[in-house]
Write a protein that holds these residues in place. Structure first.
Motif, short mmCIF file in Angstrom:
data_model
loop_
_atom_site.label_atom_id
_atom_site.label_comp_id
_atom_site.label_asym_id
_atom_site.label_seq_id
_atom_site.Cartn_x
_atom_site.Cartn_y
_atom_site.Cartn_z
N ASP A 133 0.85 -1.18 0.00
CA ASP A 133 0.00 0.00 0.00
C ASP A 133 0.89 1.24 0.00
O ASP A 133 2.07 1.17 0.39
CB ASP A 133 -0.89 0.00 1.24
CG ASP A 133 -1.87 -1.16 1.25
OD1 ASP A 133 -2.52 -1.38 0.23
OD2 ASP A 133 -1.97 -1.84 2.30
N GLU A 155 -5.37 0.84 -6.29
CA GLU A 155 -6.84 0.90 -6.33
C GLU A 155 -7.37 2.20 -5.74
O GLU A 155 -8.29 2.82 -6.31
CB GLU A 155 -7.45 -0.29 -5.58
CG GLU A 155 -8.98 -0.27 -5.63
CD GLU A 155 -9.62 -1.41 -4.86
OE1 GLU A 155 -10.83 -1.63 -5.04
OE2 GLU A 155 -8.92 -2.07 -4.07
N SER A 156 -6.83 2.65 -4.62
CA SER A 156 -7.35 3.87 -3.99
C SER A 156 -7.12 5.10 -4.87
O SER A 156 -7.97 6.00 -4.93
CB SER A 156 -6.72 4.09 -2.61
OG SER A 156 -5.32 4.29 -2.71
N TYR A 157 -5.99 5.13 -5.57
CA TYR A 157 -5.74 6.23 -6.50
C TYR A 157 -6.78 6.21 -7.62
O TYR A 157 -7.37 7.25 -7.96
CB TYR A 157 -4.35 6.13 -7.10
CG TYR A 157 -4.23 6.88 -8.42
CD1 TYR A 157 -4.20 8.28 -8.44
CD2 TYR A 157 -4.20 6.20 -9.64
CE1 TYR A 157 -4.13 8.96 -9.66
CE2 TYR A 157 -4.14 6.87 -10.84
CZ TYR A 157 -4.10 8.26 -10.85
OH TYR A 157 -4.06 8.94 -12.04
N LYS A 159 -9.75 4.95 -7.74
CA LYS A 159 -11.09 5.31 -7.26
C LYS A 159 -11.21 6.81 -7.06
O LYS A 159 -12.19 7.43 -7.47
CB LYS A 159 -11.39 4.57 -5.95
CG LYS A 159 -12.77 4.84 -5.40
CD LYS A 159 -13.03 4.04 -4.13
CE LYS A 159 -14.43 4.32 -3.59
NZ LYS A 159 -14.69 3.54 -2.34
N ALA A 160 -10.18 7.41 -6.43
CA ALA A 160 -10.21 8.85 -6.20
C ALA A 160 -10.19 9.62 -7.52
O ALA A 160 -10.93 10.60 -7.69
CB ALA A 160 -9.01 9.27 -5.34
N GLY A 168 -5.78 12.15 -4.52
CA GLY A 168 -5.53 10.75 -4.22
C GLY A 168 -4.16 10.27 -4.65
O GLY A 168 -3.71 9.20 -4.24
#
Length: 237
Positions: A133, A155-157, A159-160, A168
């Motif tokens: 992460d 994944e978090s990037y 999505k943001a 993000g």
């Protein structure tokens, strides 16, 4: 430029849905390389629901760019990697029943285990990477394992970015800066696409390689595989 490694798991899923050997993964990998991709990635899972272990053996014989095998280093996976000797092995802590990878390693908690596995692969001349992460502590922990690279779990990037939140990217930029300071190479992957790849690449210092599968194959249904690969390469230059 940042290298593009194409994950062909989805092609294996398509093949397996009907049995037989269509699409042929060996021919597909050769074509993908011919279209300009600089690497082939596979992620065999214990149930072989997409990439089969035999696929890794077959691909190891014909890939002429970089061959990257991802997976959780259970004994069966370790044996596969040592037998096929890919360019790179990427260690991913996914559960056996996971639909897709959903978290990076806790490199502090699992340090001893990772040190042993990484030493095994490096002794065989295989470049190692750890899925992490975008957490500075986890990156620093990765450096303590002896790995050559990390792969940032993006994944978090993605999505943001899809929500219009460009902030993000910040944890990833910071994690990459730490990786450079401690001497780690930087890879990235998960939910990267034609929409978000250029912004990511432009904000990650020292990005060596991205591994893209699901989005690339979905985009290719509409735009064509050769065209999509060259679109990615253009964005990564």
């Amino acid at each position: 430029m940042t290298k593009l490694s194409v994950n062909i798991n989805k092609l294996a899923t398509l093949r397996n849905s009907r049995g037989g050997n269509v699409p042929n993964l060996v021919k597909s990998a050769q074509d993908i390389e011919g279209f300009g991709a600089q690497g082939i990635t596979v992620h065999p899972r214990p149930d072989e629901r997409h990439i089969k272990y035999q696929d890794a053996h077959d691909l190891a014989k014909i890939v002429t760019t970089e061959f990257n095998i991802e997976g959780n280093p259970i004994p069966k996976f370790v044996d596969l990697v040592l037998a096929t000797k890919p360019t790179q092995v990427t260690l991913v802590p996914d559960a056996e029943d996971a639909i897709t990878s959903n978290a990076g390693w806790d490199t502090k908690k699992h340090r001893s285990f990772l040190v042993d596995v990484i030493q095994t692969f490096k002794s065989a001349g295989i470049r190692t990477s750890i899925f992490v992460d975008p957490n500075k502590t986890m990156v620093e922990g990765a450096a303590e394992t002896g790995t050559d690279r990390i792969e940032l779990y993006t994944e978090s990037y993605a999505k943001a970015y899809a929500e219009g939140n460009h902030n993000g990217i910040k944890p990833f930029t910071e994690a990459a800066e730490v990786a450079q300071k401690v001497g780690l190479g930087i890879n990235a992957g998960h939910d990267l696409s034609l929409d978000n790849i250029k912004f990511f690449k432009d904000h990650i210092p020292g990005l060596l390689e991205v591994s893209i599968g699901h989005a690339l194959i979905c985009e290719s249904i509409y735009l064509g595989l050769e065209n999509v690969i060259n679109m990615y390469i253009h964005r990564l230059q």
